[in-house]
Design a protein around this motif. Structure first.
Motif, mmCIF file in Angstrom:
data_model
loop_
_atom_site.group_PDB
_atom_site.id
_atom_site.type_symbol
_atom_site.label_atom_id
_atom_site.label_comp_id
_atom_site.label_asym_id
_atom_site.label_seq_id
_atom_site.Cartn_x
_atom_site.Cartn_y
_atom_site.Cartn_z
ATOM 1 N N THR A 266 -3.984 9.472 3.874
ATOM 2 C CA THR A 266 -3.139 8.226 3.686
ATOM 3 C C THR A 266 -2.006 8.251 2.805
ATOM 4 O OG1 THR A 266 -5.204 6.996 3.830
ATOM 5 C CG2 THR A 266 -3.727 5.879 3.074
ATOM 6 N N ALA A 267 -1.916 9.277 2.206
ATOM 7 C CA ALA A 267 -0.616 9.280 1.223
ATOM 8 C C ALA A 267 0.227 10.088 2.085
ATOM 9 C CB ALA A 267 -0.959 9.939 -0.155
ATOM 10 N N HIS B 208 0.950 8.820 -6.189
ATOM 11 C CA HIS B 208 0.545 10.152 -5.832
ATOM 12 C C HIS B 208 1.817 11.024 -5.560
ATOM 13 C CE1 HIS B 208 -3.621 9.168 -5.786
ATOM 14 N NE2 HIS B 208 -3.316 8.156 -4.807
ATOM 15 N N MET C 177 -3.187 16.582 -5.527
ATOM 16 C CA MET C 177 -4.224 15.428 -5.285
ATOM 17 C C MET C 177 -5.611 16.072 -4.984
ATOM 18 S SD MET C 177 -1.944 12.986 -2.820
ATOM 19 C CE MET C 177 -3.443 11.679 -2.637
ATOM 20 N N SER D 90 -8.977 13.623 -5.460
ATOM 21 C CA SER D 90 -8.709 12.692 -4.336
ATOM 22 C C SER D 90 -9.506 13.234 -3.194
ATOM 23 C CB SER D 90 -7.223 12.711 -4.192
ATOM 24 O OG SER D 90 -6.644 12.069 -5.316
ATOM 25 N N LYS D 91 -10.120 11.852 -2.487
ATOM 26 C CA LYS D 91 -10.706 12.331 -1.340
ATOM 27 C C LYS D 91 -9.649 12.684 -0.182
ATOM 28 C CE LYS D 91 -14.531 9.211 -2.440
ATOM 29 N NZ LYS D 91 -15.570 8.250 -1.902
ATOM 30 N N SER E 32 0.977 -1.169 -0.026
ATOM 31 C CA SER E 32 -0.053 -0.076 0.074
ATOM 32 C C SER E 32 0.846 1.199 -0.033
ATOM 33 C CB SER E 32 -0.999 -0.142 1.171
ATOM 34 O OG SER E 32 -1.645 1.161 1.348
ATOM 35 N N TRP F 238 -9.643 11.349 2.962
ATOM 36 C CA TRP F 238 -8.976 10.426 3.487
ATOM 37 C C TRP F 238 -7.597 9.798 2.501
ATOM 38 C CZ3 TRP F 238 -8.871 8.544 8.120
ATOM 39 C CH2 TRP F 238 -8.269 7.054 8.361
ATOM 40 N N THR F 239 -7.929 9.752 1.299
ATOM 41 C CA THR F 239 -6.684 9.186 0.250
ATOM 42 C C THR F 239 -5.369 9.971 0.646
ATOM 43 O OG1 THR F 239 -8.549 8.412 -1.114
ATOM 44 C CG2 THR F 239 -6.029 8.648 -1.942
ATOM 45 N N ILE F 240 -5.896 11.412 0.654
ATOM 46 C CA ILE F 240 -4.696 12.414 0.810
ATOM 47 C C ILE F 240 -4.065 12.215 2.058
ATOM 48 C CG2 ILE F 240 -4.024 14.740 0.850
ATOM 49 C CD1 ILE F 240 -6.421 15.431 -0.971
ATOM 50 N N LEU G 218 0.933 4.084 -2.821
ATOM 51 C CA LEU G 218 0.585 5.529 -2.662
ATOM 52 C C LEU G 218 1.855 6.348 -3.191
ATOM 53 C CD1 LEU G 218 -0.794 5.016 0.971
ATOM 54 C CD2 LEU G 218 -2.263 5.963 -1.172
#
Length: 392
Positions: free
Chosen positions: A143-144, A106, A131, A136-137, A98, A139-141, A102
């Protein structure tokens, strides 16, 4: 043609470690020299004037005095990220994959070519902004930012950079995904859900509601972990997304969860009906004895039961499997269990986490009990005397 005299370094009088070169335009280009943490002499070109050069040199000397490692490199972010990933042998394979994804998708396309020593908080903010432009949501940001921050911390520890620039992000620059409203089932809803659940999944759903085990913990449960005599489930393993039984992520997740007698009887009946009932067999196994698929459990087990029970109210949050865990927490709080006990039953790393997640439940329960006590103390006698008069 420019002469050699114009391009050679010239020491600045009275400023040890600071030099300059004359450019074709006659302006000075300042350079500083120092010893890094390995004793090697280093040269660095500094943008700006003499004061900027002096500040840069003092900053390096200050870092050395504080015991910080100073080891400049010409490596790019992409190269340092690759080196960091190679050291992450302690990560679970899925977590490592993961992080790699990421960074590759990204981060590296945006700042991968920059030298690690040149990356600032503005570059991190640029990654976030790009992003966001790409839809990008939040939460995704966020997480990255985790692997990005760890790469930069890795660089800081090795002296490639002075400090992790993520620490200098302003509050508004970090995306906030907001907390999803949890769905807690009431008594009638629990009854309705279990009444219509597929018989294959009913024991699993019942145990989820009345033990608060995470889905991976339920699927990784073996019969040897179930002690019906003492009425506890020993959580020692979980089933990862690759179908492997692995240790939980934190030591606190390895715990003993109490079983109410009725749930113990249900588990005993489930074992008698199972073709896989040896100590090392999974409690919830496929026909072949392997672990169940998470998506199948959620879709065929929970979602179909929710639909049949009429619990799919569009005005309320969609019921997720994790909400069964929230429901168990609410049951414990409603029974007056203290935060330490609730935290241990849920396998939280600390009671602070339990309070952050369920503060509203503890607050509501405490106020309810307090209100009941105060009302009874103030008006209980009135109610009692009135009732007495009505009876006689």
């Amino acid at each position: 043609m420019q002469s050699k005299a114009n391009v050679r370094r010239v020491r600045v009088n009275g400023r040890r470690g600071i030099y300059y070169r004359l450019g074709a335009d006659g302006k000075r280009r300042y350079e500083i020299t120092y010893r890094d943490s390995d004793g090697r002499q280093r040269w660095k070109t500094v943008s700006g004037g003499l004061k900027d050069a002096q500040t840069a040199l003092e900053d390096i000397h200050g870092r050395r005095r504080r015991g910080e490692r100073v080891s400049p490199t010409r490596a790019t972010f992409a190269e340092v990220a690759e080196a960091w990933l190679a050291t992450q042998t302690q990560l679970r394979p899925r977590t490592r994959a993961s992080y790699e994804s990421l960074l590759r998708v990204h981060v590296v396309p945006r700042i991968g070519r920059l030298r690690i020593a040149e990356i600032t908080e503005d570059d991190v903010a640029f990654v976030i902004a790009e992003m966001q432009k790409g839809d990008s949501k939040a939460w995704t940001i966020r997480t990255a930012l985790t692997p990005l921050g760890r790469v930069l911390s890795y660089a800081a520890r090795r002296g490639f950079i002075a400090v992790n620039p993520i620490r200098h992000l302003e509050r508004g620059e970090r995306p906030s995904p907001g907390r999803r409203e949890m769905r807690i089932l009431q008594r009638g809803e629990i009854t309705a859900l279990l009444d219509v659940a597929d018989p294959r999944y009913r024991p699993l759903l019942a145990i989820a509601v009345f033990t608060g085990l995470r889905l991976g913990e339920l699927l990784g449960l073996a019969w040897q972990d179930v002690d019906l005599g003492d009425g506890v489930i020993h959580v020692r393993k979980q089933l990862d997304r690759d179908g492997q039984r692995v240790a939980p992520k934190t030591p606190q997740a390895m715990r003993d969860v109490v079983l109410m007698p009725a749930l113990g009887r249900l588990i005993r009946e489930h074992r008698l009906a199972s073709r896989h009932s040896r100590p090392r067999d999974l409690v919830f196994a496929s026909a072949l004895g392997t672990g169940l698929d998470r998506r199948n459990v959620s879709r065929r087990g929970l979602e179909r039961a929710v639909e049949r029970a009429g619990l799919g109210d569009p005005s309320r949050p969609t019921l997720r499997f994790h909400d069964l865990r929230h429901t168990f927490a609410s049951l414990l709080v409603a029974q007056g269990m203290n935060v330490v006990f609730v935290s241990r039953q849920l396998g939280h790393a600390s009671p602070d986490i339990t309070l952050r997640v369920y503060a509203h439940l503890f607050d509501s329960a405490e106020h309810s009990r307090r209100a009941s006590e105060l009302l009874d103390a103030e008006f209980g006698a009135i109610v009692a005397s009135r009732t007495t008069r009505d009876v006689f």
